[in-house]
Design an enzyme around this catalytic site. Structure first.
Site, short mmCIF file in Angstrom:
data_model
loop_
_atom_site.label_atom_id
_atom_site.label_comp_id
_atom_site.label_asym_id
_atom_site.label_seq_id
_atom_site.Cartn_x
_atom_site.Cartn_y
_atom_site.Cartn_z
N ALA A 255 -13.61 10.65 -32.69
CA ALA A 255 -15.05 10.92 -32.83
C ALA A 255 -15.60 11.60 -31.59
O ALA A 255 -16.73 11.36 -31.18
CB ALA A 255 -15.78 9.61 -33.12
N GLY A 256 -14.77 12.44 -30.97
CA GLY A 256 -15.24 13.22 -29.83
C GLY A 256 -15.96 14.46 -30.32
O GLY A 256 -16.49 14.50 -31.44
N TYR B 228 -14.79 17.49 -31.13
CA TYR B 228 -14.16 18.16 -32.28
C TYR B 228 -14.34 17.33 -33.54
O TYR B 228 -14.73 17.82 -34.61
CB TYR B 228 -12.66 18.39 -31.99
N ARG C 177 -8.41 19.78 -22.72
CA ARG C 177 -8.04 20.34 -21.41
C ARG C 177 -9.18 20.26 -20.42
O ARG C 177 -10.35 20.27 -20.81
CB ARG C 177 -7.71 21.84 -21.57
N ARG D 226 -2.58 23.91 -22.42
CA ARG D 226 -2.52 22.95 -23.53
C ARG D 226 -1.28 22.07 -23.38
O ARG D 226 -1.29 20.90 -23.72
CB ARG D 226 -2.49 23.67 -24.88
N VAL E 5 -5.16 18.74 -35.28
CA VAL E 5 -5.80 19.71 -34.37
C VAL E 5 -5.52 19.37 -32.91
O VAL E 5 -5.73 20.19 -32.02
CB VAL E 5 -7.33 19.83 -34.59
N ASN F 238 -4.02 18.90 -29.29
CA ASN F 238 -3.18 19.85 -28.53
C ASN F 238 -2.07 19.15 -27.73
O ASN F 238 -2.25 17.99 -27.38
CB ASN F 238 -4.06 20.63 -27.55
N HIS G 96 -0.21 28.38 -30.88
CA HIS G 96 -1.56 28.24 -30.32
C HIS G 96 -1.39 28.07 -28.81
O HIS G 96 -1.64 27.03 -28.25
CB HIS G 96 -2.24 27.01 -30.94
N1 LIG Z 1 -6.08 23.16 -32.41
C1 LIG Z 1 -7.14 23.72 -31.87
O1 LIG Z 1 -7.45 24.87 -32.14
C2 LIG Z 1 -8.00 22.95 -30.94
C3 LIG Z 1 -7.60 21.72 -30.48
N2 LIG Z 1 -8.41 20.98 -29.68
C4 LIG Z 1 -7.89 19.67 -29.29
O2 LIG Z 1 -8.55 18.65 -30.05
C5 LIG Z 1 -8.50 17.42 -29.32
C6 LIG Z 1 -9.88 16.76 -29.32
O3 LIG Z 1 -10.80 17.55 -28.63
P1 LIG Z 1 -12.28 17.00 -28.36
O4 LIG Z 1 -12.82 16.33 -29.56
O5 LIG Z 1 -13.05 18.11 -27.77
O6 LIG Z 1 -12.00 15.87 -27.24
P2 LIG Z 1 -12.92 14.58 -26.94
O7 LIG Z 1 -12.46 14.01 -25.65
O8 LIG Z 1 -14.35 14.94 -27.09
O9 LIG Z 1 -12.56 13.57 -28.13
C7 LIG Z 1 -11.32 12.99 -28.30
C8 LIG Z 1 -11.55 11.63 -28.94
O10 LIG Z 1 -10.28 11.07 -29.32
C9 LIG Z 1 -10.46 9.67 -29.22
N3 LIG Z 1 -9.19 8.97 -29.26
C10 LIG Z 1 -8.26 8.82 -28.29
N4 LIG Z 1 -7.23 8.07 -28.74
C11 LIG Z 1 -7.51 7.76 -30.03
C12 LIG Z 1 -6.84 7.01 -31.04
N5 LIG Z 1 -5.66 6.43 -30.80
N6 LIG Z 1 -7.43 6.90 -32.26
C13 LIG Z 1 -8.63 7.47 -32.50
N7 LIG Z 1 -9.30 8.18 -31.58
C14 LIG Z 1 -8.76 8.33 -30.36
C15 LIG Z 1 -11.21 9.51 -27.88
O11 LIG Z 1 -11.78 8.20 -27.75
C16 LIG Z 1 -12.24 10.62 -28.02
O12 LIG Z 1 -13.45 10.17 -28.60
C17 LIG Z 1 -7.96 17.78 -27.93
O13 LIG Z 1 -6.59 17.47 -27.86
C18 LIG Z 1 -8.17 19.27 -27.86
O14 LIG Z 1 -7.30 19.90 -26.95
C19 LIG Z 1 -9.65 21.40 -29.32
C20 LIG Z 1 -10.10 22.63 -29.74
C21 LIG Z 1 -9.29 23.53 -30.52
C1 LIG Z 2 -8.99 23.85 -27.00
C2 LIG Z 2 -8.28 24.89 -27.74
O1 LIG Z 2 -7.14 24.73 -28.12
C3 LIG Z 2 -8.97 26.11 -28.01
O2 LIG Z 2 -10.19 26.20 -27.81
O3 LIG Z 2 -8.31 27.07 -28.43
#
Ligand SMILES: NC(=O)C1=CN([C@@H]2O[C@H](COP(=O)(O)OP(=O)(O)OC[C@H]3O[C@@H](n4cnc5c(N)ncnc54)[C@H](O)[C@@H]3O)[C@@H](O)[C@H]2O)C=CC1
Ligand SMILES: CC(=O)C(=O)O
Length: 316
Positions: free
Chosen positions: A10-11, A13, A89, A95, A125, A127, A182
């Site tokens: 629930a961050g 993303y 990141r 990543r 999603v 990384n 990616h």
């Molecule tokens: N594939 C893509 O194109 C992209 C991937 N990402 C990745 O998405 C991920 C999330 O990014 P954000 O939401 O911005 O980060 P964020 O830090 O805002 O949210 C991550 C959430 O995951 C929660 N979390 C951690 N362990 C958990 C578990 N075991 N069960 C449930 N929740 C858990 C945290 O408490 C936090 O609320 C990152 O790894 C980021 O690199 C972000 C943007 C693009």
């Molecule tokens: C965070 C990430 O993977 C992106 O913005 O592309």
């Protein structure tokens, strides 16, 4: 019965993805989970209070979960699960620097998803994306077509946006494509890119295309450097939500995604960014296309780079 989708994490993303999915108004229920006490329930309360304004009927449910399946009953019956759990990141990080930390999280989440939502299609999603997608398939034990990753939709949208801005044309007149990983071995594909149906190479000089290819590869890092804390989430959540919608509606839409490749492009046995037709079973089929010799060589290089890393995550 209506469709149910879960967003794990629930961050930034996860919460924006849950919002987009709820506003589509095609699901009965959107579940959002996190390990943080109260946060998912608070977000659900807030999102539900937007229903009267935005005019959607989807109910949002928040659940705090624990490592051994605590709270995971909330996800039972999910048709689609989007895994966003994991660290983003910081400026200067790649990543790949997230590999070990996020592998622990994604493995634990995936095992619980397999236990509580055994029929779901899983969209990863977290990384580093290609590696976390491979890990989620191993940890769920789901058929490979039922586990896919989001990256290509985002990278392609970035490429299209940069082309539209550079030429001063509407973004809807631009078609682009990115394949590969990616990460550093992302493969933007100029030969499949066009503006108003005209090949990109006919309307933009080669050096400018190359600049935009590099800008696309660095698209995520550029946002991280400006935000200072966290990474991009508006475009990423738009991408993941579109994929979940295509699965829920069994739409057969073709999208660039991270999918299991088994012989296509002469590449086998690896999760890689390719175009795929999406439907109720996840990936219906990988779609191949003519590529220039250098683009095909880059795709094969990307496959070898992620294959090595995907072998490592199997033991994480
Ligand atoms: N594939 C893509 O194109 C992209 C991937 N990402 C990745 O998405 C991920 C999330 O990014 P954000 O939401 O911005 O980060 P964020 O830090 O805002 O949210 C991550 C959430 O995951 C929660 N979390 C951690 N362990 C958990 C578990 N075991 N069960 C449930 N929740 C858990 C945290 O408490 C936090 O609320 C990152 O790894 C980021 O690199 C972000 C943007 C693009
Ligand atoms: C965070 C990430 O993977 C992106 O913005 O592309």
């Amino acid at each position: 019965m209506g469709k149910k989708v879960t967003v794990v994490g629930a961050g930034f993303y996860g919460s924006t993805t849950a919002q987009r999915l709820a506003e589509y108004d095609i699901f009965d229920t959107v579940v959002i989970t996190d390990i943080v006490e109260g946060k998912p329930a608070g977000l659900a309360l807030d999102l539900n209070q937007s229903r009267a304004i935005e005019g959607f009927e989807t109910k949002i449910v928040g659940a705090t979960t624990g490592p051994n399946g605590e709270g995971y009953e909330a996800i039972e019956g999910s048709d689609v699960v989007v895994i966003t759990a994991g660290l983003p990141r910081k400026p200067g990080m790649s990543r790949m620097d997230l590999l070990e930390t996020n592998a622990k999280i994604v493995r634990q989440v995936s095992e619980n998803v397999a236990r509580f939502a055994p029929n779901a299609v899983v969209i990863v999603v977290s990384n580093p994306l290609d590696e976390m997608t491979a890990l989620a398939q191993i940890a769920t034990g789901f058929p490979k077509n039922r586990v896919l990753g989001q990256a290509g939709m985002l990278d392609t949208a970035r490429f299209s946006n940069f082309v539209a801005e550079a030429l001063g044309v509407p973004v809807k007149s631009v078609t682009t494509l990115t394949l590969g990983s990616h990460g550093d071995t992302m493969v933007p594909v100029p030969s499949r890119s066009s503006v108003d149906g005209k090949p990109l190479r006919d309307v933009m000089p080669a050096e400018q295309i190359e600049d935009l290819v590099v800008k696309t590869r660095n698209g995520g890092a550029e946002v991280v450097a400006l935000l200072k804390t966290g990474s991009a989430y508006y475009a990423p959540s738009a991408a993941a939500a579109r994929m979940a919608k295509a699965v829920a509606e069994d739409s057969g839409e073709v999208m660039p995604v991270c999918a299991w490749v088994d012989g296509e492009f002469g590449i086998s046995g690896v999760y890689l960014g390719v175009e795929a037709e999406l439907g109720a079973e996840g990936v219906k089929r990988v779609v191949t296309t003519e590529l220039d010799a250098d683009e095909l060589a880059s795709l094969k290089e990307a496959a070898e780079a992620v294959r090595a890393k995907q072998a490592d995550v199997a033991n994480m």
